[in-house]
Design an enzyme around this catalytic site. Structure first.
Site, PDB file in Angstrom:
ATOM      1  N   HIS A 260      15.523 -24.672  34.396  1.00  0.00           N
ATOM      2  CA  HIS A 260      14.573 -23.871  35.193  1.00  0.00           C
ATOM      3  C   HIS A 260      15.353 -22.946  36.113  1.00  0.00           C
ATOM      4  CE1 HIS A 260      11.150 -22.871  37.729  1.00  0.00           C
ATOM      5  NE2 HIS A 260      10.405 -23.315  36.732  1.00  0.00           N
ATOM      6  N   ASP A 315       7.143 -28.342  31.079  1.00  0.00           N
ATOM      7  CA  ASP A 315       6.710 -28.237  29.683  1.00  0.00           C
ATOM      8  C   ASP A 315       7.231 -29.368  28.799  1.00  0.00           C
ATOM      9  OD1 ASP A 315       5.398 -25.931  30.332  1.00  0.00           O
ATOM     10  OD2 ASP A 315       6.986 -24.586  29.658  1.00  0.00           O
TER      11      ASP A 315
HETATM   12  N1  ACO Z   1      19.263 -26.228  26.975  1.00  0.00           N
HETATM   13  C1  ACO Z   1      20.606 -26.054  26.944  1.00  0.00           C
HETATM   14  N2  ACO Z   1      21.302 -25.286  27.840  1.00  0.00           N
HETATM   15  C2  ACO Z   1      20.591 -24.667  28.768  1.00  0.00           C
HETATM   16  C3  ACO Z   1      19.200 -24.791  28.877  1.00  0.00           C
HETATM   17  C4  ACO Z   1      18.539 -25.622  27.926  1.00  0.00           C
HETATM   18  N3  ACO Z   1      17.198 -25.783  27.956  1.00  0.00           N
HETATM   19  N4  ACO Z   1      18.746 -24.055  29.910  1.00  0.00           N
HETATM   20  C5  ACO Z   1      19.834 -23.477  30.451  1.00  0.00           C
HETATM   21  N5  ACO Z   1      20.948 -23.829  29.773  1.00  0.00           N
HETATM   22  C6  ACO Z   1      22.317 -23.439  30.074  1.00  0.00           C
HETATM   23  C7  ACO Z   1      22.644 -22.068  29.533  1.00  0.00           C
HETATM   24  O1  ACO Z   1      23.154 -22.125  28.228  1.00  0.00           O
HETATM   25  C8  ACO Z   1      23.668 -21.573  30.537  1.00  0.00           C
HETATM   26  O2  ACO Z   1      24.894 -22.212  30.248  1.00  0.00           O
HETATM   27  P1  ACO Z   1      26.304 -21.475  30.517  1.00  0.00           P
HETATM   28  O3  ACO Z   1      26.326 -21.204  32.001  1.00  0.00           O
HETATM   29  O4  ACO Z   1      27.296 -22.460  30.068  1.00  0.00           O
HETATM   30  O5  ACO Z   1      26.254 -20.221  29.705  1.00  0.00           O
HETATM   31  C9  ACO Z   1      23.172 -22.153  31.859  1.00  0.00           C
HETATM   32  O6  ACO Z   1      22.432 -23.298  31.498  1.00  0.00           O
HETATM   33  C10 ACO Z   1      22.298 -21.204  32.661  1.00  0.00           C
HETATM   34  O7  ACO Z   1      21.240 -20.760  31.808  1.00  0.00           O
HETATM   35  P2  ACO Z   1      20.432 -19.403  32.044  1.00  0.00           P
HETATM   36  O8  ACO Z   1      19.768 -19.012  30.770  1.00  0.00           O
HETATM   37  O9  ACO Z   1      21.322 -18.394  32.690  1.00  0.00           O
HETATM   38  O10 ACO Z   1      19.374 -19.861  33.114  1.00  0.00           O
HETATM   39  P3  ACO Z   1      18.070 -19.057  33.500  1.00  0.00           P
HETATM   40  O11 ACO Z   1      17.740 -19.413  34.883  1.00  0.00           O
HETATM   41  O12 ACO Z   1      18.243 -17.611  33.195  1.00  0.00           O
HETATM   42  O13 ACO Z   1      16.978 -19.606  32.469  1.00  0.00           O
HETATM   43  C11 ACO Z   1      15.349 -20.958  31.456  1.00  0.00           C
HETATM   44  C12 ACO Z   1      16.027 -20.542  32.771  1.00  0.00           C
HETATM   45  C13 ACO Z   1      14.908 -19.718  30.681  1.00  0.00           C
HETATM   46  C14 ACO Z   1      14.126 -21.771  31.794  1.00  0.00           C
HETATM   47  C15 ACO Z   1      16.342 -21.800  30.628  1.00  0.00           C
HETATM   48  O14 ACO Z   1      16.658 -22.977  31.317  1.00  0.00           O
HETATM   49  C16 ACO Z   1      15.805 -22.137  29.239  1.00  0.00           C
HETATM   50  O15 ACO Z   1      15.965 -21.330  28.310  1.00  0.00           O
HETATM   51  N6  ACO Z   1      15.126 -23.314  29.070  1.00  0.00           N
HETATM   52  C17 ACO Z   1      14.535 -23.668  27.785  1.00  0.00           C
HETATM   53  C18 ACO Z   1      13.158 -23.045  27.668  1.00  0.00           C
HETATM   54  C19 ACO Z   1      12.162 -23.655  28.618  1.00  0.00           C
HETATM   55  O16 ACO Z   1      12.006 -24.847  28.689  1.00  0.00           O
HETATM   56  N7  ACO Z   1      11.432 -22.785  29.318  1.00  0.00           N
HETATM   57  C20 ACO Z   1      10.374 -23.203  30.235  1.00  0.00           C
HETATM   58  C21 ACO Z   1      10.761 -22.986  31.647  1.00  0.00           C
HETATM   59  S1  ACO Z   1       9.523 -23.626  32.751  1.00  0.00           S
HETATM   60  C22 ACO Z   1       8.239 -22.583  32.569  1.00  0.00           C
HETATM   61  O17 ACO Z   1       8.386 -21.449  32.277  1.00  0.00           O
HETATM   62  C23 ACO Z   1       6.937 -23.141  32.750  1.00  0.00           C
END
Ligand code: ACO
Length: 379
Positions: A260, A315
């Protein structure tokens, strides 16, 4: 001015709000100062609607007035029902929702924002969402469209339109709590999209269309559906380790329902949805299978990712709860949208009425400075 880009608008503040407060480090979520756990424990979705739209919890009389108002708008026109019924059964449910709200937006000619009338309009749209989402579910299930038979609560009326059989009280209660949990969450991508659109002073139904378009994506609301489909894909608790190793560790796929932008600890809503899934799992073998898969996967992923501040979000377990209520695996995201309409509208009203200024950011130009035009036969 030194131009700087905040990738993904991280830590950029777009408005002030008195609606929702998130402490992402402590894992606290409050609507207008009330803790989400207290609202889920003691409140109802209608009370939360009142709280978000009017600013305080309602008295009995205010609540009754709101309920009576909403009942008048639960049903949608037969024209809209017919348009939805013409869409293919396998159409994307959020796409169908966008169609529905676009139809409502087409009726908004020259909308003028005025605080009292805006609240009335918001209540109308929140009420109409009930028949829209319920009938989209019916269409996708091959059932004829149906008008709402008014029951005591929003949750009961909704479940009653969806299913052609009496719904147990406990299911109504869980649906009501799920509606509270998804009602608002400050300014995620969908609310920001709705804010951008409403900042041009367009109508509220159009801002819902924008919210829906952003919600559909798997990084936002689409994750609710994707998370549940992960559990279906895994199939059995014995497959969790190998699935996690292959998909998440080796292929570096994102685990849906994890991570998140704001929470660096477990999302408090996820804990509540987990509790509801656990309760359902005691009475329903299929739910138990998904619950076992999800909790093992949560443990593995938490061990792997907690040092990066990545934990289960709202979620992760919600799809299991909706499945327990009897919904198909494509429904978690539309059910998320059903109550998020409240948050979108509360935020756009707060913005337009108090802080209105068109949202128009800049991009830093990094292309070629100047070029002479070359006629097509000389390129
Ligand atoms: N699984 C594996 N790795 C992850 C995940 C995940 N679900 N989420 C983040 N990471 C990792 C990324 O690969 C990144 O790693 P790195 O620094 O080694 O490159 C690091 O964590 C940061 O990730 P970002 O994408 O920069 O984080 P951001 O804040 O932009 O994204 C998001 C947040 C989109 C929610 C992300 O965590 C994600 O894609 N989660 C999966 C989808 C999801 O569950 N979305 C629902 C969110 S809640 C909602 O909208 C109701």
């Amino acid at each position: 001015m030194v131009a700087e880009i905040s990738k993904g608008l991280e830590d950029v503040f777009i408005k002030t709000t008195t609606l929702t407060n998130i402490d992402g480090i402590k894992g606290i979520l409050r609507y207008r100062g009330y803790d989400i756990n207290d609202l889920v424990e003691h409140g109802t979705y209608e009370e939360v609607i009142y709280l978000m739209i009017y600013g305080s919890l309602p008295t009995k009389e205010q609540l009754n007035t709101l309920k009576e108002k909403m009942k008048k708008h639960y049903n949608i026109s037969s024209d809209l029902l017919n348009i939805l019924a013409k869409l293919p059964k396998n159409a994307d449910a959020i796409g169908m929702l966008e169609v529905a709200f676009s139809v409502l937006a087409s009726g908004e000619v020259d909308y003028k924002w005025k605080p009292d009338a805006d609240k009335e309009k918001a209540i109308e749209l929140i009420a109409k969402s009930l028949s829209i989402v319920a009938n989209i579910y019916r269409i996708k299930e091959g059932l004829p469209v149906k008008n709402a038979v008014i029951k005591e609560s929003y949750a009961e009326t909704f479940l009653n339109v969806c299913f052609d059989k009496p719904v147990p009280k406990e299911f109504v209660n869980v649906m009501d709590k799920a509606l509270i949990l998804y009602a608002d969450h400050e300014v995620p991508a969908s609310t920001t999209a709705a804010l951008v659109v409403s900042s041009t002073l367009t109508d509220m139904a159009s801002s819902i269309v924008a919210g829906l378009a952003a919600l559909k994506g798997p990084l936002h609301g689409g994750a609710a559906e994707a998370a549940f489909k992960q559990f279906i894909d895994i199939g059995n608790v014995n497959n969790v380790d190998s699935w996690f190793n292959k998909h998440v560790l080796e292929n570096k796929e994102r685990l849906m329902g994890f991570g998140h932008r704001v929470y660096k600890t477990t999302d408090p809503r996820s804990k509540i949805f987990k509790r509801f899934s656990e309760t359902f799992s005691k009475y329903n073998k299929e739910v138990d299978r998904y619950y076992q898969i999800a909790s093992k996967l949560e443990n593995l992923a938490t061990n792997e990712f907690s040092h990066k501040g990545i934990f289960a979000n709202t979620d992760f377990y919600s799809g299991i709860v909706y499945y327990g209520l009897g919904f198909a695996p494509y429904m978690p995201t539309p059910l998320f949208a059903l109550s998020r309409v409240t948050g979108w509208l509360a935020h756009v009203m707060e913005y337009v009425e108090e802080q209105e200024r068109i949202i128009r950011p800049r991009a830093i130009y990094v292309g070629i400075d100047r070029r002479d035009y070359v006629p097509i036969d000389k390129r």
